[in-house]
Design a protein around this motif. Structure first.
Motif, PDB file in Angstrom:
ATOM      1  N   TRP A 121      36.826  44.479  38.651  1.00  0.00           N
ATOM      2  CA  TRP A 121      38.278  44.436  38.510  1.00  0.00           C
ATOM      3  C   TRP A 121      38.988  44.560  39.851  1.00  0.00           C
ATOM      4  N   THR A 122      38.380  45.234  40.817  1.00  0.00           N
ATOM      5  CA  THR A 122      38.975  45.263  42.158  1.00  0.00           C
ATOM      6  C   THR A 122      38.934  43.885  42.797  1.00  0.00           C
ATOM      7  N   SER A 123      37.801  43.201  42.665  1.00  0.00           N
ATOM      8  CA  SER A 123      37.702  41.851  43.228  1.00  0.00           C
ATOM      9  C   SER A 123      38.659  40.886  42.532  1.00  0.00           C
ATOM     10  N   GLN A 124      38.832  41.013  41.223  1.00  0.00           N
ATOM     11  CA  GLN A 124      39.760  40.134  40.520  1.00  0.00           C
ATOM     12  C   GLN A 124      41.211  40.421  40.895  1.00  0.00           C
ATOM     13  N   PHE A 125      41.524  41.687  41.108  1.00  0.00           N
ATOM     14  CA  PHE A 125      42.873  42.020  41.567  1.00  0.00           C
ATOM     15  C   PHE A 125      43.135  41.429  42.955  1.00  0.00           C
ATOM     16  N   LEU A 126      42.110  41.453  43.798  1.00  0.00           N
ATOM     17  CA  LEU A 126      42.268  40.884  45.137  1.00  0.00           C
ATOM     18  C   LEU A 126      42.476  39.379  45.078  1.00  0.00           C
ATOM     19  N   THR A 127      41.649  38.680  44.307  1.00  0.00           N
ATOM     20  CA  THR A 127      41.668  37.220  44.356  1.00  0.00           C
ATOM     21  C   THR A 127      42.855  36.598  43.630  1.00  0.00           C
ATOM     22  N   TRP A 128      43.366  37.259  42.578  1.00  0.00           N
ATOM     23  CA  TRP A 128      44.425  36.634  41.803  1.00  0.00           C
ATOM     24  C   TRP A 128      45.813  37.167  42.133  1.00  0.00           C
ATOM     25  N   LEU A 129      45.912  38.341  42.737  1.00  0.00           N
ATOM     26  CA  LEU A 129      47.228  38.926  42.991  1.00  0.00           C
ATOM     27  C   LEU A 129      47.467  39.245  44.459  1.00  0.00           C
ATOM     28  N   LEU A 130      46.609  40.059  45.056  1.00  0.00           N
ATOM     29  CA  LEU A 130      46.903  40.593  46.380  1.00  0.00           C
ATOM     30  C   LEU A 130      46.688  39.572  47.494  1.00  0.00           C
ATOM     31  N   GLY A 480      38.063  34.815  51.237  1.00  0.00           N
ATOM     32  CA  GLY A 480      37.899  35.975  50.364  1.00  0.00           C
ATOM     33  C   GLY A 480      38.249  35.668  48.920  1.00  0.00           C
ATOM     34  N   MET A 481      39.301  34.870  48.709  1.00  0.00           N
ATOM     35  CA  MET A 481      39.665  34.464  47.348  1.00  0.00           C
ATOM     36  C   MET A 481      38.563  33.623  46.708  1.00  0.00           C
TER      37      MET A 481
END
Length: 687
Positions: A121-130, A480-481
């Motif tokens: 979930w940290t990786s998904q938060f990074l790739t789709w939002l941050l 990274g995304m």
């Protein structure tokens, strides 16, 4: 030991991600948030790859314990009759339960599910939002943090709106079926399935290219003539890009100079102009300073705040691109010179590698004691060819195994996937070392095929990973995304290849902790039973297209020049690059000769001056200042001055010759003009 194994993997993966970030990014100059976001995204993706084999071995051990708990053990020994000789017995035939040995890397229950949830979930938060927000923030030309945030929000409004529209569509689709209850777990499953479907779509494209290109690149790299011809081709293209980058930089610097002259020091926009000037190269800053002092004070049209923001964005882009081309050109020259030295050393009877340039000789202890010129000759001229071809054959066998398994992994009886066969053979013997090594080698090869394509892909100048600290912030975050979106479906695809994903294999066994957080894919059966099974077969078609260079030929037709051996334009660019390398070699040789002559004169006349000073001091002690020794000293000083003047004149002439040779539209020795007109850069530079 289990905690130690997990800790070692965590530390090693962090060091690997930090090394790659140091190689491609600039840890000193780039923004800390950009570096932190890129490092975290790379680190989490690599961590998934390295921890997954430990999850597989732990799941197999838990499955062994479960089988022994439900295993019926007969109380009385089996009584053999005549029927037993025919293979039957009075009691059910059961095998002795095997003792389950705990693997060396066993991770206790409850650790991996929490670990995977945090990582995923940290990786998904990074790739789709941050990371999309940080991309726009880093590329913004605003002069304040508030302005950068505002620009990033506006640019990502469409991006986030598209996500919201897709999510609402999926929500309506699920709500239209009354048998589905919309719980929070099912909503999570829908989101995970949508993200993995998008990632699998891109994963198959990149994997189909890497499975063929990586073994072929090692096979072709064993041939020095091929490498040299391709380096000449790259030199011709890089010279064009370098000239275009210098021209764009000069044009933008003219705009900056005009703004610098029009905005005076008491104007409220002067602070923004000074911020732009700091981003300009030093030589242009000095030139603008001299021009503003010699200007007549004419008042030009004052720029607006918006135009300064756009100019600031352009300055950042062209300065970054100019630096990239300069570094890439220098590295490409060193590679070409080294390959030419290898071609000359192959015919050397002394078996001693000779560098044509003194700058190529590194005087470190490795070169002095380990990698000596003799060892270098044997490696470059004897062993390198065989080693690269052997490695290419091994990689080709792995690629064939991957393609076969991707097309047959849905078959459970019989088992056709080669990776599933290997894992099941090791599982019968409970050889956890072999299980982990097989999993690690398999998933590492898949990651190399996918990630190497990500590192080599080029989308004009918007996304381009350049080594030697030359990658811009936008490309780092975009990589990274991509990693965060490609790694989860890659791991699920690997678990499907070894038949440990129940959504595909439909086997009644314990799931891995990684697949347990993905939820039940049966909620969307048309994806789990259709897309996830049949779409990976497209890899076979993509491998054939890559093998016959269909992509490169199509790009050549539309004007994006690629290296194709049987193309006439490629031959012309190779000849042009060869002439450019020859010219640069002459320039570098002239520079080295000038430095050597300067050093020799300094050593020669420096000793004479020191001798004259000693003798002059001795004559002063005897109060005889008009002695011949003093005259020798003065004549030595005058001679040194004359030699320095002559040397400066010679150096100036050499520089004039070098500038003539370095100009982009000069005629070469062959009597024809080199074609350095701007050409379109490739979308995929190495495809």
């Amino acid at each position: 030991m289990s905690g130690a194994a997990l800790a070692i993997v965590v530390v090693v993966v962090f060091l690997l991600a930090l090394y790659l970030l140091h190689r491609y990014g600039d840890l000193r100059r780039q923004q800390r948030m950009v570096l932190l976001g890129t490092l975290l995204s790379w680190y989490l993706c690599f961590l998934i790859v390295f921890i997954l084999p430990l999850d597989v071995s732990t799941t197999i051990y838990n499955q062994c314990i479960l089988d022994n708990e439900h295993h019926p053990i007969p109380v009385t020994p089996a009584r053999h009759t005549n029927q037993t000789e025919a293979g039957l017995s009075l009691y059910p035939t059961v095998s002795e339960p095997k003792m389950c040995e705990e693997p060396w890397s066993y991770i206790p229950d409850g650790v991996l599910p929490v670990f995977w949830r945090v990582v995923y979930w940290t990786s998904q938060f990074l790739t789709w939002l941050l990371l999309p927000f940080m991309q726009s923030y880093a590329r913004s030309g605003a002069f304040s943090k508030v302005g950068k945030i505002k620009t990033a929000l506006i640019e990502n409004a469409i991006y986030y709106g598209t996500y919201l529209l897709i999510f609402i569509s999926l929500l309506i689709y699920v709500a239209a079926h009354p048998q589905w209850q919309l719980t929070w777990t099912e909503l999570q499953t829908i989101g995970i399935t949508a993200a993995n479907t998008w990632g699998l779509f891109l994963l198959v494209l990149l994997l189909g290219y890497g499975l063929v290109e990586i073994p072929r690149s090692y096979w072709l790299s064993s041939c020095h003539s091929y490498l040299l011809a391709k380096t000449y081709f790259k030199a011709a293209k890089m010279a064009t890009e370098k000239a275009a980058a210098e021209e764009n930089l000069a044009d933008v610097m003219e705009e900056v100079a005009a703004v610098h002259e029009s905005v005076r020091y008491n104007h409220f926009l002067r602070k923004s102009v000074d911020t732009i000037l700091i981003k300009c190269p030093t030589e242009y800053q000095e030139e603008m300073g001299r021009d503003i002092e010699s200007s007549s004070g004419e008042q030009n049209v004052l720029p607006t705040k918006r135009s300064l923001v756009n100019l600031h964005k352009k300055v950042i882009s062209v300065v970054q691109r100019h630096g990239q081309t300069q570094v890439q050109w220098s590295i490409l020259l060193d590679q070409a010179f080294h390959l030419e030295d290898v071609a000359k050393s192959q015919c050397s009877p002394t078996r001693h590698f000779i560098h044509s340039s003194s700058s190529a000789q590194h005087h470190g202890w490795i070169r002095r004691f380990v990698y000596t010129p003799t060892v270098e000759w044997y490696w470059e001229c004897v062993f390198r060819r065989g080693f690269y071809r052997l490695l290419a054959v091994l990689l080709c066998l792995l690629s064939a195994a991957v393609v076969w398994s991707e097309c047959t992994f849905f078959s459970i009886h019989p088992v056709l996937s080669l990776f599933a066969v290997f894992i099941q053979m090791a599982e019968k013997q409970y050889n956890y070392i072999c299980i982990e090594m097989a999993c690690f080698v398999s998933i590492l090869f898949l990651c190399v095929c996918v990630y190497s394509t990500v590192f080599r892909i080029r989308v004009f100048n918007y996304y381009y990973l350049v080594p030697h600290h030359q990658t811009d912030a936008y490309s780092l975050q975009f990589s990274g995304m991509l990693f965060c979106r490609l790694t989860p479906p890659l791991c699920l695809n690997f678990l499907g290849l070894i038949h440990m994903d129940s959504a595909i294999s439909h086997q009644d066994r314990i799931q891995t902790s990684y697949t347990s957080i993905m939820g039940s894919m049966h909620l969307l059966s048309f994806i789990s039973d259709g897309f996830y099974i049949y779409y990976p077969m497209l890899i076979l078609l993509l491998c054939f297209a890559t093998f016959y260079n269909l992509g490169s030929r199509c790009l050549n037709l539309v004007g994006f020049h690629q290296y194709v051996t049987d193309d006439d334009l490629t031959s012309d660019l190779v000849d042009e690059g060869k002439e450019l390398i020859r010219r640069e070699r002459r320039k570098r040789q002239k520079t080295e000769d000038t430095e050597n002559r300067r050093w020799a004169r300094r050593e020669r006349y420096g000793a004479q001056i020191a001798t004259g000073r000693t003798r002059a001091g001795y004559t002063e002690l005897k109060d005889n200042q008009n002695s011949p020794v003093t005259e020798i000293k003065r004549s030595g000083i005058m001679a040194t001055r004359r030699d320095r003047e002559m040397e400066e004149q010679q150096t100036g002439l050499l520089q004039d010759d070098s500038s003539d040779e370095g100009s982009p539209n000069k005629r070469c020795t062959g009597g024809r003009y080199l074609s350095l007109s701007p050409s379109q850069t490739g979308i995929f530079d190495d495809v």
